[in-house]
Design a protein around this motif. Structure first.
Motif, mmCIF file in Angstrom:
data_model
loop_
_atom_site.group_PDB
_atom_site.id
_atom_site.type_symbol
_atom_site.label_atom_id
_atom_site.label_comp_id
_atom_site.label_asym_id
_atom_site.label_seq_id
_atom_site.Cartn_x
_atom_site.Cartn_y
_atom_site.Cartn_z
ATOM 1 N N PHE A 1 60.690 26.823 -93.392
ATOM 2 C CA PHE A 1 61.520 27.330 -92.293
ATOM 3 C C PHE A 1 60.616 28.007 -91.275
ATOM 4 O O PHE A 1 59.862 28.927 -91.606
ATOM 5 N N TYR A 2 60.687 27.544 -90.039
ATOM 6 C CA TYR A 2 59.892 28.162 -88.967
ATOM 7 C C TYR A 2 60.812 29.053 -88.147
ATOM 8 O O TYR A 2 61.733 28.578 -87.478
ATOM 9 N N GLU A 3 60.568 30.356 -88.215
ATOM 10 C CA GLU A 3 61.441 31.310 -87.542
ATOM 11 C C GLU A 3 60.960 31.523 -86.105
ATOM 12 O O GLU A 3 60.201 32.435 -85.816
ATOM 13 N N ARG A 4 61.442 30.651 -85.236
ATOM 14 C CA ARG A 4 61.053 30.729 -83.823
ATOM 15 C C ARG A 4 61.581 32.006 -83.174
ATOM 16 O O ARG A 4 60.909 32.638 -82.364
ATOM 17 N N ASP B 1 75.669 31.614 -81.971
ATOM 18 C CA ASP B 1 74.799 30.554 -81.457
ATOM 19 C C ASP B 1 74.919 30.443 -79.939
ATOM 20 O O ASP B 1 73.920 30.286 -79.231
ATOM 21 N N ALA B 2 76.170 30.522 -79.440
ATOM 22 C CA ALA B 2 76.387 30.445 -77.988
ATOM 23 C C ALA B 2 75.761 31.649 -77.293
ATOM 24 O O ALA B 2 75.176 31.529 -76.214
ATOM 25 N N GLU B 3 75.863 32.824 -77.923
ATOM 26 C CA GLU B 3 75.278 34.027 -77.336
ATOM 27 C C GLU B 3 73.765 33.911 -77.275
ATOM 28 O O GLU B 3 73.135 34.248 -76.268
ATOM 29 N N GLU B 4 73.162 33.428 -78.365
ATOM 30 C CA GLU B 4 71.713 33.268 -78.399
ATOM 31 C C GLU B 4 71.236 32.314 -77.306
ATOM 32 O O GLU B 4 70.230 32.547 -76.635
ATOM 33 N N SER C 1 66.368 34.521 -87.266
ATOM 34 C CA SER C 1 67.072 33.242 -87.384
ATOM 35 C C SER C 1 67.180 32.775 -88.830
ATOM 36 O O SER C 1 68.127 32.059 -89.188
ATOM 37 N N TYR C 2 66.232 33.170 -89.679
ATOM 38 C CA TYR C 2 66.330 32.813 -91.101
ATOM 39 C C TYR C 2 67.553 33.484 -91.730
ATOM 40 O O TYR C 2 68.330 32.855 -92.450
ATOM 41 N N SER C 3 67.745 34.772 -91.432
ATOM 42 C CA SER C 3 68.904 35.487 -91.952
ATOM 43 C C SER C 3 70.200 34.900 -91.411
ATOM 44 O O SER C 3 71.197 34.784 -92.130
#
Length: 593
Positions: A398-401, A347-350, A405-407
């Motif tokens: 689920f909206y995959e912006r 998450d921090a990397e993203e 991100s879903y995975s």
């Protein structure tokens, strides 16, 4: 999740898709369902374009060898083609597949390609055949193709993930394998960019001389270098959209648009390119260092390389060289800033990647509005999807912006098999929406089926342009529910069309049917009712089927001698279809106010 558990989940998804199609009144083989799932994933992460199922398994002439195809994808500019062949066994345990079996399937697909190019296939099959239009497309554009790939898709584990390219009718064809292991790696890591490995010793003849600055903290290291123009062109040709992080992929689409200033410099003063150009910004997940020819520090390779700034520069170098072969890229150097990531928290990397991209792109002509995933509209939709529950109070959309991100969500929150099962029941893959699909659903209901027919990327660009022109604020909960209702409506019509037995052009029929329904019923249609139902009533499905039959006939009649799929891209086509007469509903439709 282990590879074995992922295989079991994949087989469950395949069986679920087959079952869903049967409930909708149509038939789908397990092989085709597997092909759909894998191709959709590859399109989602930027590995291919807008794939379509096309089952071909036949011989041309007595005693001739078998030809085989499971699906295909053609780029928006018709300069790249991907062919897919599936080897599906439905196994519940991970089993190896020998290279010989993969090569045999690839050979059958290459044979299909060769016969199509020679013109033998078009004369051997009926024009009503599902494959006929694609065969004509191959014939028409083959001499201009820049890239041809054959992908072998399999639920077994392959030792080799790629094979030596083959030459068919003067064009090199790349052979790749998407096996269950490679698919699992994408799912587990949530970063298919890890497959982008650039070996500068291979593309440049040696390590890139650089100034390398180790980071003062553990987040990243830093390097400054100059990449040869010919090497950057080769890298773009090899990886295309996979070089792009999700938030900039739509900007660096392969549209062939070339910045005039960059083109003129490449043509008239290539040796001054480094002086005139601001350069590019790259991120990478890892770097291998070596000594350059002059003994200085050098970068031998980058793993997970992504372009976060400099998309126009990279694309313009590629397309200028492709269109004006006389330019000399050997005299071109492109300044590059490279950031090698060390973050251990995904998450921090993203977030760091997003910040790097955002701040880098405020320093030159690429505006922040070009980074589609970071626009308030998409950020707001992602948050609304996470916080808005279905009428049952349990499920969500689920909206995959950002791609993958879903995975990542499943891997993060589904730590145990029981939790993963519950999570997939609450947020199943069928309720996952990617950005390009949302644009398709919304534009179809907005009576713009000709834009939808342009393909996912071009339609998405128009959708984003309309959003910017409308200058509307982020959606609220009510607007989110209406958007989801449009998604449900499109998917419902799509099921009706698939069950209708149409031989071809199902995507065009679906988009135009939704647009006609919008024109006929939008002033009375209650999108709130569709949200509450989370589906379409049998009466609305029946009426959509009636309209679809009229749309199919109208598309074919109005196309004349033209290909329906090409005619459907024209606004004139929509005007023609729009103004025809359509039946009124035979029974009352609950969704109509």
């Amino acid at each position: 999740m282990t590879l074995e558990e992922f295989l079991a989940q994949t087989q469950s998804d395949v069986r679920g898709q087959v079952s869903d199609r049967m409930v909708a009144g149509s038939y789908l083989t397990a092989d085709a369902a597997f092909t759909e799932i894998v191709m959709a994933h590859m399109a989602e992460v930027g590995m291919t374009f807008d794939p379509k199922i096309l089952h071909v398994e036949r011989r041309v002439g007595p005693g001739s060898a078998m030809l085989r195809l499971s699906g295909f994808a053609v780029s928006d500019d018709a300069d790249q083609i991907d062919l897919f062949v599936s080897i599906y066994d439905g196994l519940d345990t991970v089993e190896p597949i020998p290279d010989s079996e993969i090569k045999a399937a690839a050979e059958q697909c290459l044979r299909f390609l060769g016969k199509a190019v020679e013109g033998k296939l078009a004369t051997a099959i009926d024009p009503s055949d599902d494959a006929y239009e694609f065969i004509l497309t191959i014939q028409d554009c083959y001499s201009e193709l820049e890239q041809i790939r054959v992908f072998i898709l399999t639920d077994r584990q392959a030792k080799s993930k790629s094979f030596k390219p083959r030459e068919i009718a003067g064009r090199s064809v790349r052979l790749e394998v998407m096996d269950i292991e490679r698919l699992f790696r994408h799912w587990a890591e949530g970063k298919p960019r890890d497959e982008v490995v650039v070996n500068f010793e291979e593309v440049c003849g040696g390590p890139l001389p650089c100034v390398y600055v180790p980071g003062e903290n553990e987040d990243y290291d830093y390097a400054l270098t100059a990449i040869p123009g010919a090497a950057l062109r080769l890298i773009y040709e090899r990886y295309g959209a996979r070089l792009l992080e999700a938030n900039v992929r739509s900007f660096l689409s392969q549209t062939g648009k070339v910045n005039r200033g960059i083109r003129d410099t490449l043509r008239d003063a290539p040796e001054r390119f480094m002086a005139y150009n601001n350069g590019i910004v790259l991120i990478a997940d890892g770097a291998a260092l070596a000594r350059a020819a002059d003994g200085s520090a050098g970068i031998a390779s980058l793993t997970g390389m992504q372009i976060v700034n400099g998309g126009q520069t990279t694309a313009s170098i590629y397309f200028t060289d492709r269109k004006e072969r006389h330019i000399d890229l050997s005299r071109v150097r492109v300044p590059a800033k490279i950031i090698i990531m060390h973050a251990h928290d995904p998450d921090a990397e993203e977030q760091l990647v997003s910040d790097i991209s955002r701040f880098a792109n405020t320093q030159n002509v690429v505006k922040i509005s070009d980074l589609s995933a970071n626009k308030p509209f998409h950020v707001a939709l992602e948050k609304l999807a996470l916080s808005t529950y279905l009428p049952d109070g349990v499920g969500r959309w689920f909206y995959e912006r950002a791609a993958g991100s879903y995975s990542v969500m499943l891997a993060r929150d589904g730590a145990t098999p029981a939790r993963l099962k519950a999570l997939k029941e609450a947020v199943p893959p069928s309720r996952k929406i990617i950005k390009t699909d949302l644009a398709k659903y919304v534009n179809a209901w907005a009576a713009k089926p000709h834009l939808v027919s342009l393909g996912s990327q071009k339609n998405f660009e128009r959708f984003m342009g309309d959003l910017a022109a409308d200058n509307a604020g982020p959606p609220d909960v009510a607007a989110f529910k209406r958007l989801i209702a449009q998604v449900i409506l499109f998917k419902g019509v799509q099921k009706v069309v698939k069950a209708g037995g149409y031989q071809s052009y199902q995507a065009n029929i679906t988009a135009y049917t939704v647009a006609v329904l919008s024109r006929l019923l939008s002033d009375r249609m209650s999108l709130d009712a569709i949200w509450q139902r989370q589906g379409l009533s049998p009466q609305l499905q029946a009426y959509a089927g009636d309209v679809a039959r009229h749309v199919d006939k109208a598309l074919r009649e109005s196309a004349g001698a033209r290909m329906v799929s090409e005619w459907a891209k024209k606004e004139d086509c929509w005007v023609e279809i729009r103004d025809r007469t359509y039946p009124t509903p035979a029974t009352a439709i609950p969704e109509l106010a």
